[in-house]
Write an enzyme that holds these catalytic residues in place. Structure first.
Site, PDB file in Angstrom:
ATOM      1  N   ALA A  30       0.922  -1.173   0.027  1.00 43.68           N
ATOM      2  CA  ALA A  30       0.058   0.067   0.100  1.00 43.68           C
ATOM      3  C   ALA A  30       0.879   1.608   0.052  1.00 43.68           C
ATOM      4  O   ALA A  30       0.759   2.047   0.836  1.00 43.68           O
ATOM      5  CB  ALA A  30      -0.948   0.003   1.170  1.00 43.68           C
ATOM      6  N   GLY A  34       0.822   1.066  -4.506  1.00 45.38           N
ATOM      7  CA  GLY A  34      -0.381   0.548  -4.099  1.00 45.38           C
ATOM      8  C   GLY A  34      -1.508   1.404  -3.865  1.00 45.38           C
ATOM      9  O   GLY A  34      -2.683   1.302  -3.961  1.00 45.38           O
ATOM     10  N   LEU A 124      12.958  -7.043  -3.567  1.00 47.96           N
ATOM     11  CA  LEU A 124      13.262  -8.142  -4.280  1.00 47.96           C
ATOM     12  C   LEU A 124      12.728  -9.437  -3.759  1.00 47.96           C
ATOM     13  O   LEU A 124      12.190 -10.367  -4.374  1.00 47.96           O
ATOM     14  CB  LEU A 124      14.775  -8.253  -4.749  1.00 47.96           C
ATOM     15  CG  LEU A 124      15.333  -9.376  -5.699  1.00 47.96           C
ATOM     16  CD1 LEU A 124      14.391  -9.309  -6.836  1.00 47.96           C
ATOM     17  CD2 LEU A 124      16.677  -9.204  -5.835  1.00 47.96           C
ATOM     18  N   ASP A 125      13.077  -9.652  -2.470  1.00 44.10           N
ATOM     19  CA  ASP A 125      13.012 -10.601  -1.579  1.00 44.10           C
ATOM     20  C   ASP A 125      11.414 -11.041  -1.814  1.00 44.10           C
ATOM     21  O   ASP A 125      10.911 -12.036  -2.000  1.00 44.10           O
ATOM     22  CB  ASP A 125      13.303 -10.359  -0.261  1.00 44.10           C
ATOM     23  CG  ASP A 125      13.355 -11.619   0.767  1.00 44.10           C
ATOM     24  OD1 ASP A 125      13.778 -12.602   0.079  1.00 44.10           O
ATOM     25  OD2 ASP A 125      13.046 -11.433   1.919  1.00 44.10           O
ATOM     26  N   CYS A 178      37.333  -7.651   4.348  1.00 38.86           N
ATOM     27  CA  CYS A 178      38.824  -6.887   4.888  1.00 38.86           C
ATOM     28  C   CYS A 178      38.385  -5.373   4.412  1.00 38.86           C
ATOM     29  O   CYS A 178      38.912  -4.505   5.027  1.00 38.86           O
ATOM     30  CB  CYS A 178      40.001  -7.522   4.605  1.00 38.86           C
ATOM     31  SG  CYS A 178      40.015  -7.935   2.865  1.00 38.86           S
TER      32      CYS A 178
END
Lengths: 685, 536
Positions: A30, A34, A124-125, A178
């Protein structure tokens, strides 16, 4: 009411219009898209709308998420949007849900209850998750996204068109450990350090990294470095405690902040300097002095030949855009984003765009550390970075800039840090409105089953052709999501074992011989949950464990992979037993008929490689090229898909496009461009 | 911390925490990253007039109010019907019916953004066009947007706005079912901030003194191996170009063989196979053979003829500074004491290097860009003393900074295309689908002026024929277009309204902010097949 719907009936026709009021829509998100989409589908006359969003309203949403007002800030987006929009059509039923779409109750059965799913997501997930659920439930999906003036709409229908994962998405940027921990060379390295390392160390969960270090030692890593890291971890314990204890007295209110400062910007740097080997071919960092900076007497004497990187205590917030493509992508400093936002163009400028001096950064570090410490003392368990949480943004800005100063790297303004650390995508109402209009059109095509009208539509940056529409591509035969065979079991995960499920789904009844399934279906299989291996032909330790003990519960999938690669993978969705199921009844209800995975088409490429071995995310310092993942990084897709699918991500893309791609959308430059040149294209009817 | 408190905290604490932005900046954060504070300021000082308060009109306005225009007026003499209330989000579902439409819409639109002012004007535009006072009022806006206005009125309005070179641009929108088009009418639109993705010249073949000096001072054979692997490709190329010229009578590599040789010279300089900076220099060698002194697009602007006198227009006053700057720029490139190019851009691309070398290079470019900018400003002052005094220094800086990407668009009056039969015939051949749809919508506009019930496929077809002229073959694509138009000649679908609202507002924002390149001509939209095209 006939008057109200005159326009819609005239255009949609009575048949489709009549069907809309019975149509069940799931709208996921939303936010910018949305809100627009909800308004459109309410006005168009969709009868049953479920709106789901886990987020709450922020001031920065109000320039486009027009269903929200200032008074709604901090409230649930789904709830407020549903309330505002339902006033416009009394005949529409909107069910708002304030939750994460990945929660277990939203299982395959739940998805199957919708006629169509509309995605209005920003990450994306979640996009991948909804895509997979729609593949499993065989529900049509319209996928979408915007970034600034760019946007895309993609209709998705199992077996007829590409699914979201048919085209691999670029993986998020990572940096060697590192580089982040000891040898940063660009502003982004310091920002990632502050956001993904220092913040969790100080304000995150109290994780015991001892075991990781033990493990690292066993594997024969550099003992000296491990000893140094142990020392560092111990010292964090002390400062964590200081941040959580009440300030001793007024006068020393900055003592905890000073303790942190001295540890990370003085002690740790001295520690690093003691490893002389590291600084043979690069300029060493300079330890910072809290009191001297505060007094304005601190001078950074770096052995720099050109003397213009960090020679004075005054900040250079806007002096550099850095110098590697990695940063460029994250920073988004292409022509149309950061360039537009440089203070020069802004005249009076914006307060948080100004350069911060070393002294400014120190004070900001102290004040933000104190604010965060006060929140911990007031009862917050952990605090993680949130771009809209000023305390954390101030902290990351100050800590990153102080570290940059120590390493002779140009600083960044709060405005820039926000964009870099928060992966901010520029957004306006106009693009969202365009995209939301297009989503409904593709939804009409899907509902009408006029599949030949489906198009991938892009809003592009071209005055001569604002939209480009691309005909649908058939599914990628090597797709690791939509080419699998989906099935569902209903079970009590506490009472059913892995072996029972796998044998059951493969039709190997307890009274049947293993070879009696007439050569149909895979013989030897590996079983996975996501990327975890649960069993393979040579390893059956888990066979008699319950699903629950293996953490394979409702809403998750078991993947049954044919060891020989001859049959398609079976994805077994785990559902709950029906409510009226007798308590002493079977703990497992198998699908009927059992899934029949098709033989794979003769692979265009060599036999798919098996999924990679399970990995654990560990922050230990391992091999030199070990990588630390960005905090929001979604998990990488299984290797077999990445290898088989055409590599569209390799070519250079401008930054905004890149942003969109990182969010999971593939942008093509022209309508003519095809994602793949596949000789055996399947025509969609 | 709640957002309401942020102001107080800001006031109550030291100067450091004032780096936190104010509420306005926070609200507009995501769009400021697109058009910056200068674009925002332009929006906030704009006054927008919208004719009608249809679903499409209010959708357009919504997308202008949200980002924060200064003021809007809705001119509409109609009252709300049930059909209006059913498809327009900015009318009350029941209470608005029977009341003046604009008056109902304004408060709901204003609710979107409290800093935007708005008014409803319950008058007919024809009435205003009829009086001197009315005409003055109509021309007093930053931009005028009209949705589905009938033809005689639109013609009169467009003529009024076209006759005044300093008058506002007119956006004429027409929609019918799933088809739509809009046209932006302006004499001229000048953009310095085009946000182009193409990179400005690095001046590798025309290096400025400090850059050449650095390149010449490098002893590639005898330098620290780490530093050798970090020399920015720009410096490598400048050095090699310098050496090449010395051995080739001052010429650059021209033939394919020479170019190949030049590239192999780059790679021969590697002392270790993994020196990526040299690989990058080879990959970027094309810059050496195609680096024009002035990009052709900008060169074309120097030769731009004045606006045609037939249009009864001269250069709008608001563009006087831009044209003076353009004139100065042409002079700058010809100045014998100058570089013979556009002023140096301080923007550097990403490259393989270490921080130290990159920052050094960046500083050299920045410093020399400043030198050339100052030279440009002197020239500006000498050529246009009055304008140089009155010009906003930021405008001058922005112009110089973007001098590689300048654009000047010349527009046409609304309706002029339809009267140019040759242009229409060409367009029918080049873009039959777009042109056919445009003609169908033009025919609809003509028919609606008399009687809506006359909109049949046959009537539309004969109207189109009379626009293109008898005997001109009509393309097949026209059938689909007039079929759709006849089916729903006046239907305003929320979805199409939403889409058009986004598209039209986006172009209006480009016009108002004078950033990004707006479209020029008729933008035709077909949402049955999800395409857009620009013709005319």
């Amino acid at each position: 009411m006939s008057g109200r719907s005159r326009h819609a009936r005239a255009i949609l026709g009575e048949e489709l219009y009549g069907r809309l009021s019975e149509t069940k829509v799931l709208l996921v998100g939303a936010g910018g898209i949305g809100c627009e989409l909800l308004k459109n589908i309410v006005l168009t006359g969709f009868g049953h709308i479920t709106l789901l969003d886990l987020d709450t309203i922020d001031l920065s949403n109000l320039n486009r998420q027009f269903l929200f007002r200032k008074k709604d800030i901090k409230q649930s987006k789904a709830m407020v949007a549903a309330k505002t929009a339902s006033a416009f059509n009394p005949n529409v039923k909107i069910t708002p849900i304030h939750a994460n779409i990945k929660e277990p109750q939203f299982d395959v059965e739940w998805f199957r209850g919708y006629d169509i799913v509309l995605n209005a997501l920003d990450n994306l997930d979640a996009r991948r998750h909804v895509n997979k659920m729609c593949m499993a439930a065989n529900v049509p999906l319209v996928e979408s996204g915007t970034a600034g003036y760019l946007g895309q709409v993609q209709p998705i229908l199992k077996d007829r068109a590409e699914c979201f994962d048919c085209v691999p998405k670029p993986t998020p940027k990572t940096f060697p450990v590192c580089t982040i921990r000891s040898t940063p060379s660009q502003p982004i390295h310091c920002i990632v350090w502050a956001k993904s390392y220092l913040m969790p160390q100080l304000f995150g969960e109290d994780e015991d990294s001892g075991s990781e270090l033990d493990e690292a030692e066993k594997q024969g890593e550099n003992a000296k470095e491990i000893a140094a890291l142990r020392k560092e971890a111990q010292a964090f314990k002390a400062v964590r405690a200081a941040l959580r204890s009440a300030p001793a007295e007024e006068a020393s209110s900055s003592s905890a902040a000073k303790l942190v400062f001295n540890k990370v910007f003085h002690g740790d740097i001295l520690n690093l300097l003691s490893m002389a080997d590291m600084w043979r071919s690069r300029a060493p960092p300079v330890p910072l002095d809290f009191d001297a900076i505060r007094a304005g007497t601190f001078v950074l004497n770096r052995p720099s030949q050109n003397g213009n990187t960090a020679s004075t205590a005054s900040g250079q917030a806007n002096s550099s855009n850095g110098s590697t493509s990695t940063e460029k992508a994250l920073n988004g400093n292409g022509a149309s984003t950061s360039t537009a936002a440089t203070p020069a163009a802004g005249g009076a400028g914006l307060k948080d765009q100004r350069a911060l001096s070393l002294q400014d950064n120190l004070e900001l570090f102290v004040s933000s550390t104190e604010r965060l410490a006060a929140r911990l003392r007031a009862g917050e368990d952990t605090i993680s970075f949130d771009k809209d949480d000023d305390d954390t943004l101030d902290f990351v800005t100050a800590a990153a800039n102080l570290r940059s100063a120590a390493y002779g790297i140009p600083g960044k303004s709060r405005w820039e840090v926000k964009e870099m650390a928060g992966n901010i995508i520029p957004a306006i109402a106009t693009t969202n409105a365009i995209i939301a209009g297009l989503i409904v059109l593709q939804a009409f095509h899907l509902l009408r089953r006029s599949y030949s009208s489906l198009r991938n539509v892009h809003v592009q940056f071209k005055p001569s052709m604002p939209l480009s529409a691309i005909a649908m591509c058939p599914p990628n035969p090597a797709c690791g999501v939509c080419r699998d065979t989906y099935t569902e079991i209903l079970c009590d995960p506490a009472r059913v074992t892995l072996k029972q499920v796998v044998d059951g789904v493969l039709g190997r009844g307890a009274d049947t011989d293993m070879d009696s399934n007439e050569g149909e279906g895979p013989e030897e299989v590996c079983v996975y949950e996501d990327k975890r291996v649960l069993s393979d032909p040579d390893w059956d330790d888990n066979d008699n464990r319950t699903l629950e003990s293996l953490n394979v519960t409702r809403g998750k999938f078991l993947s049954i992979v044919d060891e020989d690669g001859e049959y398609a993978t079976i994805q077994v969705a785990i559902g709950a037993l029906p409510p009226d199921h007798p308590a002493d009844g079977s703990a497992l209800i198998l699908p009927s008929p059992l899934p029949k995975p098709p033989r794979r088409q003769k692979p265009r490429v060599a036999t798919p490689s098996p999924p990679p071995p399970p990995t654990t995310t560990s922050k230990k310092r391992a091999a030199p090229d070990d990588e630390i993942e960005e905090i929001d990084a979604p998990s990488a897709k299984r290797a077999r898909k990445d290898e088989d699918a055409p590599n569209v991500a390799a070519s250079f893309t401008p930054s905004k496009k890149r942003r969109l791609e990182e969010d999971g959308l593939i942008m093509l430059d022209t309508a003519e461009e095809k994602i793949e040149e596949d000789p055996d294209v399947i025509e969609i009817d | 911390m709640s957002h309401k408190e942020s102001q107080n905290i800001e006031q109550a604490t030291t100067t450091v925490t004032t780096s936190q932005p104010d509420d306005k900046t926070r609200r507009y954060d995501r769009q400021l990253r697109i058009w910056a504070a200068s674009g925002q300021a332009a929006l906030e000082s704009s006054r927008v007039l919208v004719l009608s308060s249809s679903a499409t009109s209010t959708s357009i306005l919504k997308n202008l109010v949200l980002p924060g225009i200064g003021h809007f007026s809705i001119l509409d003499a109609t009252v709300t019907t049930p059909a209006d209330a059913g498809n327009n989000f900015f009318l009350h579902a029941r209470e608005s019916i029977g009341k003046p439409r604009a008056q109902e819409a304004v408060p709901l639109l204003r609710e979107l953004n409290e800093s935007v002012q708005g008014e409803a004007v319950f008058k007919d535009v024809k009435e205003l066009l009829g009086t001197e006072q009315g005409r003055d009022w109509l021309t007093g806006f930053s931009i005028v947007i009209a949705h589905n206005l009938d033809k005689p009125t639109l013609e009169e309005l467009s003529t009024l706005l076209w006759s005044n070179p300093n008058g506002p641009p007119l956006v004429a929108v027409r929609s019918a079912g799933f088809l739509a088009e809009f046209h932006i009418q302006y004499h001229e639109h000048c953009v310095s901030q085009t946000h182009s993705d193409t990179a400005p010249s690095l001046r590798i073949t025309r290096p400025f003194p400090a850059l050449l000096e650095w390149a010449r001072s490098l002893d590639l054979q005898d330098m620290d191996p780490t530093n050798h692997g970090h020399i920015p490709f720009v410096v490598i190329l400048v050095k090699l170009v310098d050496e090449w010229r010395q051995s080739h009578d001052g010429n650059l590599p021209k033939t394919a063989a020479e170019k190949k040789e030049f590239k192999s010279k780059i790679l021969a300089l590697k002392i270790k196979p993994d020196e990526e900076n040299f690989d990058e220099a080879e990959a970027q060698a094309w810059r050496v053979w195609s680096e024009p002194a002035v990009p052709s697009d900008v060169q074309a602007l120097f030769a731009l003829p004045p606006l045609p006198s037939t249009s009864n227009a001269h250069t709008p006053e608001k563009h006087a500074t831009f044209h003076a700057l353009l004139d100065t720029l042409a002079e700058f490139t010809k100045d014998p004491s100058g570089p013979g190019t556009l002023p140096l851009s301080a923007t550097l691309p990403d490259m393989k290097s270490d921080t130290e070398s990159y920052v050094r290079l960046q500083n050299l470019y920045r410093q020399w860009a400043e030198v050339e900018k100052n030279k440009f400003k002197e020239l500006f002052k000498a050529k246009h003393p009055q304008l140089a005094d009155s010009a906003n220094p930021e405008e001058v800086d922005t112009f110089v900074k973007n001098s590689h990407h300048l654009r000047v668009l010349r527009g046409k009056q609304w309706g002029a295309f339809d009267k140019d039969r040759e242009a229409v015939a060409n367009s029918l051949m080049m873009a039959p689908r777009e042109t056919a749809t445009h003609l169908g919508l033009s025919a609809l506009t003509n028919l609606l002026s008399s009687d809506a019930s006359k909109v049949t496929e046959d009537a539309l077809r004969s109207e189109v024929q009379s626009i293109v002229g008898e005997g001109v073959d009509l393309p097949e694509e026209l059938d689909a277009a007039i079929g759709e138009i006849a089916r729903a000649p006046t239907a305003d679908l929320p979805n199409m309204a939403a889409f058009l609202g986004g598209l039209v507002a986006q172009e209006a924002i480009k016009m108002i902010t004078e950033q990004y390149v707006p479209l020029n001509g008729y933008c035709v939209v077909d949402l049955v097949d999800s395409w857009t095209g620009v013709i005319g």
